[in-house]
Design an enzyme around this catalytic site. Sequence first.
Site: not given
Ligand code: PEP
Length: 888
Positions: A23, A93, A102, A104, A337, A459, A777, A845, A865
Amino acid sequence: MSNKWVYLFHEGDRSMRDLLGGKGAGLAEMSNAGLPVPPGFTCTTEACLAFFSAGRQFPEGMWEQVVEAMHATERETGKVFGDAKNPLLVSVRSGARVSMPGMMETVLNIGLNSETLKGLAELSGNERFAYDSYRRLISMFGRTVKDIKGELFEAVLDRFKAQTKGGRDTDLTVDMLKEVVAAYKELYRNQLGEEFPEDVWEQLRQAITAVFDSWFGPNAATYRRFHGISDDWGTAVNICTMVFGNMGDDSGTGVAFTRNPNTGEPELYGEYLTNAQGEDVVAGIRTPFPIAELERINPEIYAEFLRLGKMLEGHYRDMQDLELTVERGKLWMLQTRSGKRTARAAVKIAVDQVSEGLITKEEAVMRVTPDQVDALVHPVFDEKAKKAAQGRGDLLTHGLNASPGAATGVAIFDSARAEAAAGMGQDVILVRPETSPDDVGGMLSSKGVLTQHGGATSHAAVVARANNLPCVVGCEAINVDVERRQFTIGKRTIREGDTVSIDGFTGEVFAGTITTVEPDLSREHDLATLLSWADEVRTLGIYTNADHPREAKVARSFGAEGIGLCRTEHMFFEETRRPTVVSMIMARTDEARAKFLARLLPYQREDFEGIFEAMDGLPTIVRLIDPPMHEFLPSRESLIEEVTRLRCTDENPKLLAEKEEMLALVNSLHEINPMMGLRGCRVGLTMGGVTEMQVQAIFEAACRQAKKGVDVHVEVMIPLVTHVNELKAEVTKLRQVAEEVMEREGVRVDHKFGTMIETPRGAVTADELAEYAEFFSFGTNDLTQMSFGFSRDDAEGKFLKTYVDRGILPKNPFQSLDQTGVGKLMAMAVKAGKQTRPDIELGICGEHGGDADSIDFCHRVGLKYVSCSPYRVPVARLAAAQAALRNR
Ligand code: PEP
Ligand code: MG
């Protein structure tokens, strides 16, 4: 010489936000830009911190500087603080570095006492106004500085309002206000055993102290914890000449945004109240009207405000949240602001401001948060409806926010019944202790999934994310009783058929229905534009984790550039194939197994054909079978139960024999710790023919699609490798299978063989692995599990939440990559892998591939990636672009 603790508004500028607070910096900037800002000054955040370290004393020299600044303000305004004829009044203020709405304290009208009151009445020619201001000071000072309960003042005011016709505070007569003042003073005396201070300097000193103190007030402390704001910032205090919106009908006060903060539309949006002070708008005492009405009431002021709003937006290059006061036809600006906004507004404003030439595309990309993009691609609860549910006591508990989105439906405790209910058109929330592959059908026909156990990589979480299902897991506070078809929490019981609502963004679980707002991606043109700009700057590729052509198509439509993980075991779980899979596992010899593998081959080939077709032109990384074998078999507990029953009843000896054989097999595969057991590449190495069949199916599918003109790029990924010899054996064997297929089919397809890095040993011996792997990966789900030694199935439900709540761990490492530990292993593996094979392809992944902070790390460590679930792709595109810009 003592420090400089106090800055006149025109001594500061916006770069001094940390010192002057948001402020203060805004007022300084506006003053210097020549906007009509009432004169004043700011006591710095450093003064606040010094105040606390000196045991709640103003630091040396501060008060003298305040007095000096007050005199400067007197000179500027031509008024004198405490003067009976021409009194200067000020507001005091708070203002921290970031806005803490709100949280303070504020005190207005400091400088009024029984003497200056008369002066104010005479000067304004409005006795009513003077007394109205005085009663506001006493109550605000009483509440804020002296902790007197606000209700006590309100009760007095209500008593007098009840005596008027209209019943509003504006209906109070001068005489009534005089009585209110007297009653307030009495209340003050009774509560505190002292008089309301007549000494205006004492008022000022105490008000500044109270604002400093409010930094550690319970509200502010809670707000800071929730928003991750440091206690060490402190708050500044702004002392500003009072301007009065309550001087009559040519006065008023308002708050306004330079654009609509809900929709982002380029229109002034806000509220205005005639003849009122700011607190009336905030406290909701009177209902203000839309700011557009000001145009009718006072077109000149409106036009001026519009002009200043535009100017400030141009100056700050962002949508502004403004406070204005009109005192007898003169406009004053009290605050500017950056305005808070909804996700939709954030995207629209950023895109509009680029086309208006106000900001660059890159700035637009940085202006929208990944969470805001997430909110646009998933259903969300209507905030009001959610608050109402909370108010009703229907917020049952908080679990882990496993998959974003909001859903309402009837609780069903069994997947088959969930499918049946959904088939009859019901919206279902599937509630389970945890889910298994057997629940996929039930999950997919539900609107959302709630589990008692499990974590971010469980899962339920993985399947829900892949399928855009809102999901809350690890809700250990509820007790799911599948038999009785109910769950309990405390004294409350939710039975099958009762409606529940889950918020996958926050992990909240509610009883009853909450209205949801559905996303409509086809209408999110601004989001598409913003993401196309993100694509221009990001260097990380965005792949997706997809096991079905359907998921691959969705991900492609969101902008995925490849499949980073196709988990082939999901293909084994389909009901029609399960008996063959079971027989294949039960086979005692490789020859016997070959027969069943041959039956599975066409299924797998067909699946891959669909996926390669969907990914035409883009790479597809297919992972060979990974989970422990027992996951494909019936549960040991239910088999024991059934065998016992059959033995006791003797009703079906043939079935008993079958079940006993199955139980023996299940027992033989039973492992105390299956996550560290016969899974991953260990399956291919010990159960002859399984991975050979998979690679045959992959390459037959690839060759057949290639012959049809599909552009196939396939990468075969070997999971859970810990020793180079595992990889060497599998790759050598499988390359041969691939070559044979391509030879037979008479066509070659672009392909690679590589491995997941998901065990610590794999990571530290990456130089050896790279001899045989053309790509890595990072499977950070397992890598996190094994680095921490935290079971990914249990830890989140059992102790991780406590760890995070107590700050033992900064975040849940299954949700946000542990950069210092797991990240270090990744960095080592990247370096070692490149040493052996400079052009090695590197990606991630694990579930972290969709988390913004983890994506930033992946960018820095040099991955090619990140791969995430389909509905996370838009978020990842933005996060990758922000990582590129941030780390430039
Ligand atoms: C992992 O372990 O990060 C992975 C991608 O394989 P999963 O989750 O299928 O074990
Ligand atoms: Mg894994």
